[in-house]
Design an enzyme around this catalytic site. Structure first.
Site, PDB file in Angstrom:
ATOM      1  N   SER A 209       0.831  -1.207   0.000  1.00  0.00           N
ATOM      2  CA  SER A 209       0.000   0.000   0.000  1.00  0.00           C
ATOM      3  C   SER A 209       0.859   1.248   0.000  1.00  0.00           C
ATOM      4  O   SER A 209       0.348   2.342  -0.200  1.00  0.00           O
ATOM      5  CB  SER A 209      -0.921   0.002   1.220  1.00  0.00           C
ATOM      6  OG  SER A 209      -0.150  -0.089   2.393  1.00  0.00           O
TER       7      SER A 209
ATOM      8  N   HIS B 253      -2.034  -2.491  -6.421  1.00  0.00           N
ATOM      9  CA  HIS B 253      -2.573  -2.134  -5.103  1.00  0.00           C
ATOM     10  C   HIS B 253      -4.092  -2.230  -5.105  1.00  0.00           C
ATOM     11  O   HIS B 253      -4.779  -1.353  -5.628  1.00  0.00           O
ATOM     12  CB  HIS B 253      -2.104  -0.716  -4.726  1.00  0.00           C
ATOM     13  CG  HIS B 253      -2.551  -0.280  -3.373  1.00  0.00           C
ATOM     14  ND1 HIS B 253      -2.773   1.032  -3.046  1.00  0.00           N
ATOM     15  CD2 HIS B 253      -2.836  -0.992  -2.255  1.00  0.00           C
ATOM     16  CE1 HIS B 253      -3.160   1.114  -1.803  1.00  0.00           C
ATOM     17  NE2 HIS B 253      -3.215  -0.102  -1.291  1.00  0.00           N
TER      18      HIS B 253
ATOM     19  N   GLU C 198      -4.753   0.330  -8.123  1.00  0.00           N
ATOM     20  CA  GLU C 198      -3.670   1.232  -8.543  1.00  0.00           C
ATOM     21  C   GLU C 198      -2.567   0.363  -9.142  1.00  0.00           C
ATOM     22  O   GLU C 198      -2.111  -0.588  -8.497  1.00  0.00           O
ATOM     23  CB  GLU C 198      -3.076   1.957  -7.329  1.00  0.00           C
ATOM     24  CG  GLU C 198      -3.823   3.184  -6.892  1.00  0.00           C
ATOM     25  CD  GLU C 198      -3.094   3.904  -5.767  1.00  0.00           C
ATOM     26  OE1 GLU C 198      -2.803   5.105  -5.934  1.00  0.00           O
ATOM     27  OE2 GLU C 198      -2.837   3.299  -4.713  1.00  0.00           O
TER      28      GLU C 198
ATOM     29  N   ASN D   9      -3.225   6.456  -0.935  1.00  0.00           N
ATOM     30  CA  ASN D   9      -2.888   6.717   0.466  1.00  0.00           C
ATOM     31  C   ASN D   9      -2.276   8.086   0.703  1.00  0.00           C
ATOM     32  O   ASN D   9      -2.295   8.594   1.823  1.00  0.00           O
ATOM     33  CB  ASN D   9      -1.974   5.610   0.994  1.00  0.00           C
ATOM     34  CG  ASN D   9      -2.805   4.389   1.338  1.00  0.00           C
ATOM     35  OD1 ASN D   9      -3.917   4.514   1.860  1.00  0.00           O
ATOM     36  ND2 ASN D   9      -2.301   3.211   1.031  1.00  0.00           N
TER      37      ASN D   9
HETATM   38  N1  CAA Z   1     -15.627  -9.094   1.641  1.00  0.00           N
HETATM   39  C1  CAA Z   1     -16.445  -9.372   0.620  1.00  0.00           C
HETATM   40  N2  CAA Z   1     -17.629  -8.718   0.420  1.00  0.00           N
HETATM   41  C2  CAA Z   1     -17.970  -7.789   1.330  1.00  0.00           C
HETATM   42  C3  CAA Z   1     -17.155  -7.469   2.436  1.00  0.00           C
HETATM   43  C4  CAA Z   1     -15.943  -8.173   2.573  1.00  0.00           C
HETATM   44  N3  CAA Z   1     -15.093  -7.935   3.578  1.00  0.00           N
HETATM   45  N4  CAA Z   1     -17.773  -6.493   3.141  1.00  0.00           N
HETATM   46  C5  CAA Z   1     -18.928  -6.211   2.512  1.00  0.00           C
HETATM   47  N5  CAA Z   1     -19.040  -6.991   1.418  1.00  0.00           N
HETATM   48  C6  CAA Z   1     -20.119  -6.962   0.423  1.00  0.00           C
HETATM   49  C7  CAA Z   1     -21.428  -7.420   0.989  1.00  0.00           C
HETATM   50  O1  CAA Z   1     -21.570  -8.829   0.893  1.00  0.00           O
HETATM   51  C8  CAA Z   1     -22.413  -6.685   0.105  1.00  0.00           C
HETATM   52  O2  CAA Z   1     -22.517  -7.385  -1.135  1.00  0.00           O
HETATM   53  P1  CAA Z   1     -23.866  -7.340  -2.039  1.00  0.00           P
HETATM   54  O3  CAA Z   1     -24.038  -5.904  -2.454  1.00  0.00           O
HETATM   55  O4  CAA Z   1     -23.528  -8.254  -3.181  1.00  0.00           O
HETATM   56  O5  CAA Z   1     -24.950  -7.841  -1.173  1.00  0.00           O
HETATM   57  C9  CAA Z   1     -21.719  -5.342  -0.192  1.00  0.00           C
HETATM   58  O6  CAA Z   1     -20.321  -5.594   0.045  1.00  0.00           O
HETATM   59  C10 CAA Z   1     -22.191  -4.242   0.717  1.00  0.00           C
HETATM   60  O7  CAA Z   1     -21.972  -4.664   2.054  1.00  0.00           O
HETATM   61  P2  CAA Z   1     -22.923  -4.313   3.279  1.00  0.00           P
HETATM   62  O8  CAA Z   1     -24.323  -4.066   2.795  1.00  0.00           O
HETATM   63  O9  CAA Z   1     -22.727  -5.342   4.349  1.00  0.00           O
HETATM   64  O10 CAA Z   1     -22.300  -3.034   3.925  1.00  0.00           O
HETATM   65  P3  CAA Z   1     -22.154  -1.576   3.369  1.00  0.00           P
HETATM   66  O11 CAA Z   1     -23.148  -1.221   2.340  1.00  0.00           O
HETATM   67  O12 CAA Z   1     -22.049  -0.775   4.599  1.00  0.00           O
HETATM   68  O13 CAA Z   1     -20.716  -1.601   2.643  1.00  0.00           O
HETATM   69  C11 CAA Z   1     -18.400  -1.388   2.585  1.00  0.00           C
HETATM   70  C12 CAA Z   1     -19.575  -2.040   3.276  1.00  0.00           C
HETATM   71  C13 CAA Z   1     -18.347  -1.830   1.134  1.00  0.00           C
HETATM   72  C14 CAA Z   1     -17.139  -1.870   3.302  1.00  0.00           C
HETATM   73  C15 CAA Z   1     -18.577   0.182   2.646  1.00  0.00           C
HETATM   74  O14 CAA Z   1     -18.749   0.574   3.966  1.00  0.00           O
HETATM   75  C16 CAA Z   1     -17.402   0.938   2.086  1.00  0.00           C
HETATM   76  O15 CAA Z   1     -17.290   1.109   0.869  1.00  0.00           O
HETATM   77  N6  CAA Z   1     -16.497   1.432   2.979  1.00  0.00           N
HETATM   78  C17 CAA Z   1     -15.320   2.153   2.564  1.00  0.00           C
HETATM   79  C18 CAA Z   1     -14.259   1.164   2.172  1.00  0.00           C
HETATM   80  C19 CAA Z   1     -12.987   1.829   1.745  1.00  0.00           C
HETATM   81  O16 CAA Z   1     -12.833   3.037   1.711  1.00  0.00           O
HETATM   82  N7  CAA Z   1     -12.003   1.005   1.397  1.00  0.00           N
HETATM   83  C20 CAA Z   1     -10.703   1.470   1.046  1.00  0.00           C
HETATM   84  C21 CAA Z   1      -9.845   1.374   2.247  1.00  0.00           C
HETATM   85  S1  CAA Z   1      -8.245   1.995   1.926  1.00  0.00           S
HETATM   86  C22 CAA Z   1      -7.432   0.725   1.220  1.00  0.00           C
HETATM   87  O17 CAA Z   1      -7.878  -0.387   1.107  1.00  0.00           O
HETATM   88  C23 CAA Z   1      -6.081   1.048   0.746  1.00  0.00           C
HETATM   89  C24 CAA Z   1      -4.999   0.983   1.732  1.00  0.00           C
HETATM   90  O18 CAA Z   1      -3.876   0.796   1.278  1.00  0.00           O
HETATM   91  C25 CAA Z   1      -5.124   1.213   3.162  1.00  0.00           C
END
Ligand code: CAA
Length: 282
Positions: free
Chosen positions: A119, A140, A152, A190
């Site tokens: 990352s 990424h 990315e 990031n």
């Molecule tokens: N694995 C697989 N599928 C998942 C999951 C997981 N861990 N978490 C949620 N899902 C799926 C669910 O099964 C659901 O699928 P369907 O639409 O097919 O039913 C869908 O995602 C939506 O999930 P929920 O309804 O349970 O929950 P939500 O609508 O609140 O969404 C979320 C959850 C997608 C995590 C949302 O909160 C979100 O987009 N959060 C922000 C995530 C983000 O910013 N990620 C980037 C982080 S930074 C990074 O990764 C880079 C780094 O280097 C640090």
């Protein structure tokens, strides 16, 4: 170059997601970690996600079983010799990554592409541990990998155009949107996300607002799916701190200074969701 067989190394959240997405795109996936017990745990997590999709009617039982059958756990890193691409998703530790890339370089035929899901660590430095820096690239993925559409694609200094094009095309075939990025601290994601999270922590540290208030402002005011503090817990506070340190060290600019409250939480073992406590209790 067509990528049909992929070795994923690392059975954490990111490795699991990458293995799932690759198998879902009909690739044969070898999956390796230091112990097969870790892979078994990862397989169980993938199975659970897929079962949820079956229950929602988004996937058939047959498709689920077929997807799972394409993921083959392996305790033998030497199997890296049989793949077209390796995607490394181990802990963010430069010494571990360079040691692994050195080993992969010995095992793999020269045309095998070595990708890292780092990352924030420099791709060019990881590539320099091998004799094939032109075959090394950053892929990424975002967490949760099966849900987030972005990858990315980071060029190291020596990454060849053909390797870049192959990985860019593969990313599309995995159902993702690849974006080209150069090798600078934090890449794009990031470099922008972490200072926002760090600033959110400063607002709590300085008593401007409560944790819940900060998250509510960003969710309702800016339409973010998660508030920055909830997201920090989701990513892991140790990961957030280590990325801020890389930005601070890489740019030598005070605007990337990690918030003392973030340091304090990490020192206390409050790492977010994975430890049961961060800005919230789980
Ligand atoms: N694995 C697989 N599928 C998942 C999951 C997981 N861990 N978490 C949620 N899902 C799926 C669910 O099964 C659901 O699928 P369907 O639409 O097919 O039913 C869908 O995602 C939506 O999930 P929920 O309804 O349970 O929950 P939500 O609508 O609140 O969404 C979320 C959850 C997608 C995590 C949302 O909160 C979100 O987009 N959060 C922000 C995530 C983000 O910013 N990620 C980037 C982080 S930074 C990074 O990764 C880079 C780094 O280097 C640090």
């Amino acid at each position: 170059m067509s990528i049909q067989t992929i070795l994923v190394i690392g059975a954490g959240q990111m490795g699991s997601g990458i293995a799932q997405v690759a198998a879902s795109a009909h690739r044969k996936v070898l999956w390796h970690d230091l112990s097969l017990a870790l892979i078994d745990k990862g397989m169980l997590a993938i199975r659970k996600h897929l079962e949820r999709s079956v229950a929602k009617g988004k996937l058939t039982e047959e498709a689920k079983e077929s997807l799972l059958s394409r993921i083959l756990p392996t305790g033998d890193i030497e199997q890296a010799a049989e793949v077209d691409l390796v995607i490394e998703a181990i802990s963010e530790n430069m010494a571990w990554k360079t040691a692994l890339f050195r080993k992969l370089d010995e095992i793999c035929p020269p045309d095998v592409i070595l990708a890292t899901n780092t990352s924030s660590l420099p791709i060019t430095e990881i590539a320099a541990a091998t004799t094939r820096p032109s075959q090394v690239i950053g892929m990424h993925f975002m967490n949760p990998v099966p849900v987030m559409p972005l990858i990315e694609i980071i060029r190291g200094l020596e990454t060849s155009q053909i390797v870049f094009d192959t990985v860019f095309q593969l990313s599309k075939e995995l159902g993702k949107t690849p974006v080209e990025v150069q090798d600078f601290p934090g890449f794009v994601s990031n470099r922008i996300l972490m200072p926002m999270i760090n600033e959110a922590i400063f607002t709590v540290y300085e008593g401007v607002a409560t944790v819940e208030a900060v998250d509510t402002v960003m969710k309702l005011g800016m339409n973010h799916p998660m508030g920055p503090l909830e997201l920090a817990d989701f990513i892991g506070l140790d990961t957030c701190l280590s990325i801020m340190e890389i930005l601070y060290e890489g740019f030598k600019d005070a605007k990337y200074r990690p918030c003392p409250l973030l340091r304090k939480y990490v020192k206390a073992g409050r790492l977010g969701r994975k430890s049961g406590q961060g800005f919230y209790t789980y």
